[in-house]
Write an enzyme that holds these catalytic residues in place. Sequence first.
Site, short mmCIF file in Angstrom:
data_model
loop_
_atom_site.label_atom_id
_atom_site.label_comp_id
_atom_site.label_asym_id
_atom_site.label_seq_id
_atom_site.Cartn_x
_atom_site.Cartn_y
_atom_site.Cartn_z
N GLY A 150 0.76 -1.23 0.00
CA GLY A 150 0.00 0.00 0.00
C GLY A 150 0.80 1.29 0.00
O GLY A 150 0.30 2.32 -0.44
N PRO A 202 6.41 12.96 -2.35
CA PRO A 202 5.59 13.68 -1.37
C PRO A 202 4.14 13.21 -1.30
O PRO A 202 3.54 13.17 -0.23
CB PRO A 202 5.67 15.14 -1.85
CG PRO A 202 6.93 15.22 -2.64
CD PRO A 202 7.09 13.87 -3.29
N GLU A 207 6.49 3.58 9.61
CA GLU A 207 6.26 3.34 11.04
C GLU A 207 6.23 4.66 11.81
O GLU A 207 5.42 4.87 12.70
CB GLU A 207 7.35 2.45 11.64
CG GLU A 207 7.88 1.35 10.74
CD GLU A 207 6.86 0.29 10.42
OE1 GLU A 207 5.97 0.02 11.24
OE2 GLU A 207 6.95 -0.29 9.31
#
Length: 731
Positions: free
Chosen positions: A460, A625, A698
């Site tokens: 993803g 970005p 993360e």
Amino acid sequence: MSPQPQAAVGAPLSRVDGRLKVTGQALYAAEHNVDGAVHAVIVDAAIGLGRIMSINSGAAEALPGVLKVIHHRNAPKLPYRDNSGSNNPPGRRLRVFQDDRVLFHGQPVAVVVATTLEAAQHGASLVKVGYDAEQSSTDLTEAEPDEPTDYARGDAEAALRSAAVRLDLTYRTARNHHNPMEPHATIARWNGDRLTVWDKTQWVVGTQTELAAVFGLDMDAVRVISPFVGGGFGSALRCWPHVVVAALAARVTKRPVKLVLSRKQMYLGTGFRPSYEYRLRLGSDRRGRLAAAAHELDAETSSYETFTESILAAGQMLYSMPNVTQRYRTVPLDLPTPLYMRGPGFQTASFVIESAMDELAHKLGVDPIELRRRNEPNEDESSGLPFSTRRLRECYTVGAREFGWHRRNPRPRSTREGDWLIGRGMAAGVYDTARMPAQARARLDADGTAVVDAAATDMGPGTYTSQTQVAADALGLTVRTVTFRLGDSLYPPTPPHGGSMTMASVGSATLDACDKVRRQAIELAVEDRESPLYGTRADDVVVHNGRLHVKNDPTRGETYRRLLARNDRTHLEADGSFAPPSGPERHSFYGYNATFAEVAVDATLGLVRVRRVLGVYDAGRIISPKLADSQALGGMVGGIGTALLEHTVTDHRDGRIVNANLADYLVPVNADIPDLKAIYLDGEDREADPLGVKGLGELVMIGVAPAIANAVFNATGRRVRELPITAEALL
């Protein structure tokens, strides 16, 4: 070589695979059309511990369409060779259908294979299993822990005794399940002694290695294919028993077998974030300079494997203090094995440490940001190494300005809008900058297009797109002329798609492979007497839009297509690789963030509504970005879920998960998601890897839960030390 023009990296490009996904052409594990595939449905154990005394499969086997019911009494014995290098720990793993032991509620005890899914489901409901049940142990607070893992520097106990200000706090975090959109699924097909699986996995090489070990095969006899993964959050980082069951069923029936877990079954055998009981004692002087911290934590693991995660690192290096002790104990329980979940270890540690820092700031009457600034270390005090980059102070400054932190009233329960109490909180976040060896292969074809292969995964975050951007700039091509292929164990090996290491590891290997191909083309041109670049220094040549030219004279050059055609080359090809430097690290590598949250709490009902979240990140170079924003917003949503909603509930009488569905296991929905904003500090970390990236997936989730908890305290004056924060805790 002259630096390549960077046209793709840093551009906010849309996903190159986006059209495939929105038109349904992207095939996920269960969607591959494998000729002759039949269906399998697992029968789950109805007890939490004990033995299987009988299995009556006659009614199931009599159903039209049912081909076989496989269980421990008729399954072939599997060799289970040593699997060092796979994504499962060697030795005490779960061996499906190999004996009569039941180790946790929901363990696979049989599988029904049928020509249709409906027949397999009905057959599974007819299999009757008799058990000799034992009392299972599933409560973290009542079981005996393993031997601890300890860490110490200085004398924390003495420093705590003499500290002017002391806190002694205990936190509890709920077990969380990953709940990706795509269910786990495997299609397995044998061709003689060769096995092919189409699997939902975040590590095709790890699954390949594990299946080879289980079935006693050479690595090259197993092929794993996984081009698209519909979310993982860590749940697909290892080869789970259902993958072995599918392959075993295919071998027994001599038919390709498709096995798709139900949503309930995903709570029973694809991992979870373990619950923790975490005691933290802090000592400081009256100005807030930290003197000591003592961490004592217990965490769930299974009875047959020991699972640990990197929960100690943040407490050793995030803040400066001379005295630290840590004791980390795993508690074996009659549960399936936990697994890494987004922000593993650091997510839990962040909630504890950052909540405690906020509590200390309030006790001292110091602004929470100022307290953190006063305890900013000059080096990693756990290793003595300098930080590769550490711009946490800048994260605080930018975040406070953009969030409007100066408008926060530090007195709890002082800001109100009608029936709603308004609070603002913040937290720091840190995550390890992980890098592992990776390989890639690049090929430039005579038509001026390129293909890059690596056995990576995309669950993803946009691996297809970000790797294409890196490859396009390294080759001097446009994005539309580059194809990046992944998700096949036939491609060059890569590390797990987790731990935020894919961009640093696979991206650096892609860069290396493409740099080599570009250099081959440049060397071919400068040595070709018919080339406009003949005799030019190779270091003076760059490539842009598929055209090689002298850096300071764009008129002097030629295209890849013309160069390869004239030299009768069908293609140029090179293998690339990346590995962190061997030997001891010379720097401490982490990414950082400052997260700010505003909440509204209903003064009468205790309901919490998040109104806005801002994250500021020191994450090195941002390759894409648009993808980074997607990651950050998703991480914030996950953090909101951890803080306010997610909680796996276990019936400790038999280990049954009570809320194994998305109706009762709550996750955030659109109505829960407020104004979210991410800001990335401009910069790079060339000490970490050639691309200068740190990893983002993360980091963006870490710090969200404590920022919300601290905002809830600011709103209500009620300190909550247990996740998720419930209305009951605030009434």
